[in-house]
Scaffold this motif. Structure first.
Motif, short mmCIF file in Angstrom:
data_model
loop_
_atom_site.label_atom_id
_atom_site.label_comp_id
_atom_site.label_asym_id
_atom_site.label_seq_id
_atom_site.Cartn_x
_atom_site.Cartn_y
_atom_site.Cartn_z
N ASN A 1 -2.63 -24.05 -22.89
CA ASN A 1 -2.20 -22.66 -23.11
C ASN A 1 -0.81 -22.38 -22.57
O ASN A 1 -0.55 -21.32 -21.99
CB ASN A 1 -3.22 -21.69 -22.50
N LYS B 1 -7.30 -24.06 -29.40
CA LYS B 1 -8.63 -24.01 -29.99
C LYS B 1 -8.93 -25.29 -30.75
O LYS B 1 -8.02 -26.01 -31.17
CB LYS B 1 -8.75 -22.82 -30.95
N THR C 1 -2.75 -21.25 -28.38
CA THR C 1 -4.16 -20.86 -28.40
C THR C 1 -5.09 -21.94 -27.84
O THR C 1 -6.06 -21.64 -27.17
CB THR C 1 -4.59 -20.53 -29.83
N ILE D 1 -10.27 -26.51 -34.17
CA ILE D 1 -10.55 -26.09 -35.54
C ILE D 1 -10.79 -27.34 -36.37
O ILE D 1 -9.96 -28.25 -36.38
CB ILE D 1 -9.38 -25.28 -36.14
#
Length: 493
Positions: free
Chosen positions: A70, A58, A56, A60
């Motif tokens: 990716n 991302k 993913t 966080i």
């Protein structure tokens, strides 16, 4: 994806490393490799999880979750399991220009967000990645690929570190003529001189890729500092159709305490760079740790690299001071999957120090308050104090000295490994670029366009100190937007 019941049948395995007391005798890479059958078994553990979080990429809670470039991890894991190595390599190269680098030095946020990691040890992703690309080199599958058509556009890339290399590779793929400028004597930036040879071999791995890129038509110009009298910044815009800045965040955080000017107190990156130049028989004096008590101030990868390098020099002792507390053995309640797991880890340097001296070299919740000298300008000791993290009047946690915990520790070499503040400003000033409040080049993520038309920024000079894999992500993205600027549209991913 993999074997449907593979994660139930097989346990996680990683390749063995060379024994610590043996590997500190030299500078060769310390990781060993697994055989193909063992790798296929590990690929089989990649479960059909339905919603894979591993690719993913991302942020966080401010940390990477999943692969920032990716990578199509479940797909090439499945291909390895089915013994389809060439197809696995093709799938890997769709998203990653340099898996031989990420497979060695990336901290593997993909494994931290692996779905299997909720209940069992995660899939061995990083080792499979590097094994795929090394199989590709061994089999002769990785060869220079030249663009079919040249666009006639010239692009300058300033900086040959991770962001610069990935931008150059993608822009060359689009058919532009790319020149990469590097102020050091060899290209590679952080990959060449910031990471020690035992983690990333310079001749066998870094220079292998540089030679491949040269064969693909990319020009590297070393010993050239853009913005100097020899190459003024305005030449970039007059001689090139577009520019990508990938200069990194190379201003180190200092420690302005008493005795800072003593001989023997160095920034960690100066120590590591000089050492790698010595290993490669390049010019320059090595900062030696031989027969010295070494104190490293700061943790992270750079601190670990200083530990491993000092041991290979033959230091008398090594101590690593960390101002933060020791991380827990398992995820805390406020650090749930798929966040990056903030847990205690023993990296290669600490493992080697424990083997040599009998204990982990790290001392937590401790900071340096000053340095002492011998009267002739050379450091002999570090004054330290323990700290407690308490909230200030603004509700922020800050370190407070704990009375009665002061110590004086012997030190013949002190290395400051406390991170970096941002990019060097001279070139940015010369170009007149806008900066953000942290002194980074102002350019939106995803667009990478600076305040100057035709000039783009990628990597640590734009986002601040970060992971190598984020630099690869940004270099690819900046290349895409630069290509769009030059051609009106782009087919780069």
């Amino acid at each position: 994806m993999g074997k449907i019941t593979g994660f139930l049948e097989y346990q996680r395995e990683v390749p063995a490393d060379r024994e610590p007391l043996e590997r500190i005798k030299g500078w060769n890479e310390f990781h060993l490799h697994m055989d193909d059958e063992a790798l296929r078994t590990q690929g089989a553990r990649c479960m059909d999880c339905g919603i894979p979080f591993c690719h993913t990429g991302k942020l966080i809670s401010g940390m990477a979750s999943g692969c920032p470039v990716n990578n199509l991890i479940p797909e090439w894991n499945d291909l390895v399991y089915r013994n389809l190595w060439r197809q696995a390599l093709d799938r890997l190269h769709k998203t990653n220009n340099f898996p031989e680098f990420t497979g060695r030095v990336c901290p593997a946020p993909c494994e931290g967000s692996c779905t299997l990691g909720i209940i069992d040890p995660p899939v061995t992703i990083k080792n499979i990645e590097v094994s795929i690309v090394e199989r590709g080199f061994d089999e002769g599958w990785i060869v220079p690929v030249l663009p079919q058509v040249r666009t006639g556009k010239r692009v300058a890339v300033v900086g040959s570190g991770p962001a610069g290399l990935s931008a150059a590779a993608q822009l060359n793929r689009a058919g532009h003529s790319v020149t990469v400028f590097e102020r050091e004597d060899l290209p590679g930036g952080l990959l060449m001189y910031g990471i020690p040879n035992m983690k990333l071999d310079k001749r066998q791995v870094v220079q292998r890729r540089i030679k491949l890129m040269e064969a693909e038509g990319i020009t590297f110009v070393c010993n050239t500092e853009i913005g100097s009298a020899a190459f003024p910044a305005d030449r970039l815009r007059s001689e090139f159709d577009a520019v990508v800045l990938a200069t990194g965040a190379t201003v180190p955080r200092d420690l302005p305490v008493e005795g800072r000017a003593l001989d023997g107190v160095h920034f960690a990156m100066d120590f590591l760079t000089a050492n790698t130049k010595g290993v490669l028989n390049r010019s320059g004096d090595v900062i030696s740790a031989r027969d010295k008590d070494v104190v490293i101030i700061g943790g992270g990868d750079t601190g670990t690299d200083c530990v491993g390098t000092s041991l290979r020099h033959g230091c008398r002792s090594v101590t690593q001071l960390e101002i933060m507390p020791r991380s827990p053995e398992e995820r805390a309640a406020d650090n749930p999957w798929p966040e990056w797991p903030k847990i205690h880890k023993v990296d290669y340097g600490q493992e080697e120090a424990a083997a040599k001296f009998g204990a982990d070299p790290r001392t937590y919740l401790t900071t340096a308050t000053g340095f002492e000298g011998d009267g002739n300008g050379t450091v002999t000791a570090v004054r330290t104090v323990e700290v407690a993290w308490e909230k200030n009047d603004r509700g922020q946690f800050t370190p407070k000295p704990v009375p009665g915990t002061e110590q004086v520790r012997p030190a013949g070499l002190v290395l400051l490994a406390m991170g970096f503040l941002g990019p060097e400003q001279a070139l940015l000033d010369a170009l007149g670029l806008e900066r953000d409040p942290r002194s980074n080049v102002r350019a939106d993520y995803g667009r990478y366009a600076t305040s100057l038309p035709g000039v783009f920024a990628a990597g640590d000079c734009r986002r601040g100190q970060s992971l190598v894999v984020w630099a690869f992500n940004e270099g690819r993205g900046a290349a895409r937007e630069c290509d769009r600027y030059l051609m009106g549209s782009t087919e780069l991913p």
